[in-house]
Every structure is written in C-alpha cells, then in structure tokens.
Design an enzyme around this catalytic site. Sequence first.
Site, PDB file in Angstrom:
ATOM      1  N   GLY A 253       0.792  -1.224   0.000  1.00  0.00           N
ATOM      2  CA  GLY A 253       0.000   0.000   0.000  1.00  0.00           C
ATOM      3  C   GLY A 253       0.824   1.274   0.000  1.00  0.00           C
ATOM      4  O   GLY A 253       0.497   2.244  -0.689  1.00  0.00           O
ATOM      5  N   THR A 254       1.900   1.290   0.780  1.00  0.00           N
ATOM      6  CA  THR A 254       2.718   2.506   0.855  1.00  0.00           C
ATOM      7  C   THR A 254       3.334   2.834  -0.491  1.00  0.00           C
ATOM      8  O   THR A 254       3.318   3.996  -0.937  1.00  0.00           O
ATOM      9  CB  THR A 254       3.809   2.352   1.926  1.00  0.00           C
ATOM     10  OG1 THR A 254       3.195   2.276   3.220  1.00  0.00           O
ATOM     11  CG2 THR A 254       4.767   3.532   1.908  1.00  0.00           C
TER      12      THR A 254
ATOM     13  N   ASN B 188      -8.140   3.648   8.232  1.00  0.00           N
ATOM     14  CA  ASN B 188      -7.529   2.492   8.875  1.00  0.00           C
ATOM     15  C   ASN B 188      -7.631   2.523  10.393  1.00  0.00           C
ATOM     16  O   ASN B 188      -7.535   1.483  11.048  1.00  0.00           O
ATOM     17  CB  ASN B 188      -6.049   2.401   8.475  1.00  0.00           C
ATOM     18  CG  ASN B 188      -5.304   3.695   8.713  1.00  0.00           C
ATOM     19  OD1 ASN B 188      -5.609   4.717   8.083  1.00  0.00           O
ATOM     20  ND2 ASN B 188      -4.337   3.677   9.609  1.00  0.00           N
TER      21      ASN B 188
ATOM     22  N   THR C 166      12.107  -6.787 -10.951  1.00  0.00           N
ATOM     23  CA  THR C 166      11.570  -8.127 -11.153  1.00  0.00           C
ATOM     24  C   THR C 166      10.317  -8.331 -10.303  1.00  0.00           C
ATOM     25  O   THR C 166      10.326  -8.067  -9.102  1.00  0.00           O
ATOM     26  CB  THR C 166      12.622  -9.185 -10.784  1.00  0.00           C
ATOM     27  OG1 THR C 166      13.786  -8.974 -11.580  1.00  0.00           O
ATOM     28  CG2 THR C 166      12.085 -10.589 -11.006  1.00  0.00           C
TER      29      THR C 166
ATOM     30  N   CYS D 258       1.826   1.382  11.204  1.00  0.00           N
ATOM     31  CA  CYS D 258       3.095   1.982  10.808  1.00  0.00           C
ATOM     32  C   CYS D 258       3.617   2.968  11.847  1.00  0.00           C
ATOM     33  O   CYS D 258       4.764   3.366  11.809  1.00  0.00           O
ATOM     34  CB  CYS D 258       2.940   2.703   9.468  1.00  0.00           C
ATOM     35  SG  CYS D 258       2.422   1.607   8.133  1.00  0.00           S
TER      36      CYS D 258
END
Length: 384
Positions: free
Chosen positions: A71-72, A153, A239, A328
């Site tokens: 998400g960040t 959140n 990748t 966070c």
Amino acid sequence: MNTYYFDHAATTPMRPEVMKAMLEVMSGPGSNASSMHAYGRAAKQHLNRSRDRIAAALGCKPSELLFTSGGTESDNAALIGAARAQRKRGKSHIITSAGEHHAVLHACEWLRKEEGFTLTVLPVDGSGRTSAASVQSAMTAETGLVSIMHGNNELGTLQPIEEIGAIVKAGGALFHVDAVQTLGWIGYRLNEIPVDLMSFSAHKINGPQGVGALYIANGTLFEAVQHGGSQERKRRAGTENIAGIAGFAEAVDICVNERETKQLFMDELRKRWIELLQEHAGVPIRINGSEQHRLPHIVNVSFIGVDTETMLMNLDMEGIAASSGSACTSGSLERSHVLRAMELPEEQLQSAVRFSFGLGNTLEELENAAQKIGTIVRRIRNNY
C-alpha cells in the site's frame, strides 16, 4: 494462556489456500517473467493469470493494474507519478485530508517541501469524514491531484468517494483513492466509478505481506517513479514478485466470494464487542468514528480515564493484540493524528484503542476477552 488477535486492520493471517498458491510457484524452477526462455514464459503465465484474476474482481482491465510492494508504495507512486505528470500541464496544486494514512500525508508533504507543489489539507469532521463540499471549495484551476482514502484504517469510517470523484473529474484533476482497508469489504467496479488511481495491499485480505497493486485508469497521466527495466509496462522497474502476486490473486478471489457472508458476521462481532465493553469495561467508553458510514470490522473505542499506552501494555500481557491506530506508527508512542484532526476531547484522544476483527475470530473469543478487559481496567485504576 489463550491469545486473541484483534488487530486485523494492521495485518491479517494468510489463508492456507494462499500459501498453497505461493508454494506452487516457489516450488517450481527459478524463473523471471522478463526472460525469453521457457522458464521465463512460465513465470509470465503466472503473472498474467494473476493480473487477469484481480482485474476481473475489481472491474478493470488487466493493463490498468500495476503490481507494487504494498500500500505505501502504491500511494507514493500514485501521488508522485500523477503530480509530476499534472505539473507539466500547469497543475501543481494537491488536495488531501487530515485523516489520511501517513503514506499519503508524508508523500504530499514531501512533494510540497522538495518539489514546490502547493498543498491543501482538508479538515475532517467529528466522525472522521471529509465532506465533498470542502473538496469543491478547495478546487482551483491549478488543482492537478486530489487524494482521499476510502476507508480509514484507524476508525473504519468510509468517505464519499463517488461524490468527491465527480467533483474532482468536473474540475479537470486526477483523483487518487487509498483503498487499502476497503478491499475485500467493498465491491468495486473500477471502470464505473470516477477514480483515476486506487491503491491496494494483499496483506489486509489474508494474502502475503510485501505485495500490492495500483490501479491506473487508461489515459491517466502518470510518470514512473522507479527506473531500471521495462517491467509493468515501463511504469515500475524491477523483477516482479511472482509468488506473492499469485498469492494476492488467490486472496482476492476468496475475499470477493466470501464478502457478503463475512460482512454480516463481522458486523455482528462489532456490535457484540461494543455491548460487551459497555458491560465489562468498568469505565465510560466512547466509540470513535461514524456509526452510519463505516467498515464492519473496525472498532475504535476510548476507555475514559485509562491511558492508551498503559491499556495496550496490559492487553498484551493478557494475550490480547490490539492497536493505538496505524500499524506503521503504533510503536512510536505518538497519539493518533486522525483522532486529533477530529478535535476530540483530550480524555477521549488519550484513551483510544483500535480493535479490528477478521479470519478466526469468534463470539466466544470476544466474550472471554471482554471479561479480561474488565480485570485489566480494575487493575490499572487500582494502581493509580
């Protein structure tokens, strides 16, 4: 000692089906989706199949999905990539709200300080909502980007993103939505709503950590933030995490199929939890957030007179996992910027705890945990 995991808004346990899908990829030969040989083609097939599954669930085209590390990164890429592209059109004004996740707020502040964008941070009301009228008032001819989250959140409060999106589109700006908390709870048909960019994360829906996605509607101006190879249509070099993406796709399929049943049960848990806290807490409690516009699995409650940090430490000692807000920042001892933006009374701000439910939680668990909380509150008050 029995343990109780009530912090699903921070991260969720992986489903066995997700692990199986990932293990299938990880057990195979090493492969890179950018390689031209048979192993590379096999990896590319896993990648394409996963992208197709997620796109079908979200109601968008596979080409509109960009895979990220979570998400960040999705929030940062959306804000920086869209803001820079819009500035080339003479639009260097950004609008967001005070209730956003720090992944949005800090990125917007960085754009203001380091790249010279102008920034308007809108207030939220006492339930944590941003009004469409405030967005309308803040829009100018220079506004290039608006970012408003869908589900908060910390509170579970839902924002009126369709109404806001219509205003943003009419004003000629791009609209980004952080939907990390609402994936799995809200049914999306992205090509039918006025949103240009939307962020998602796998670990909020019983998928793996370290995998996310960013929806970029076709035609949306966007500049790549990460450079190197030509992966993800030259929008995100590096990748791809094939195993993680396969797990993400499996998790999306499951949460879409189980959404309605899960919503009903989580809403039942939420209502019962509030009743139990009112019965056992032993102190006045206040529920923070919107009662009408909310996610079903998040409860933010203030135990009046009991400090948040003290409460969390005691909950942990009794095997109850909860949070003070965003995962966070929950280890930083900071008080919630969201609750502060709501201008709650200090006693409410200083005593708030977030409980969030999900896979594995039961009504019996809640009954037992509520009794433990009663004991905890009495112990804390007796020690004062």
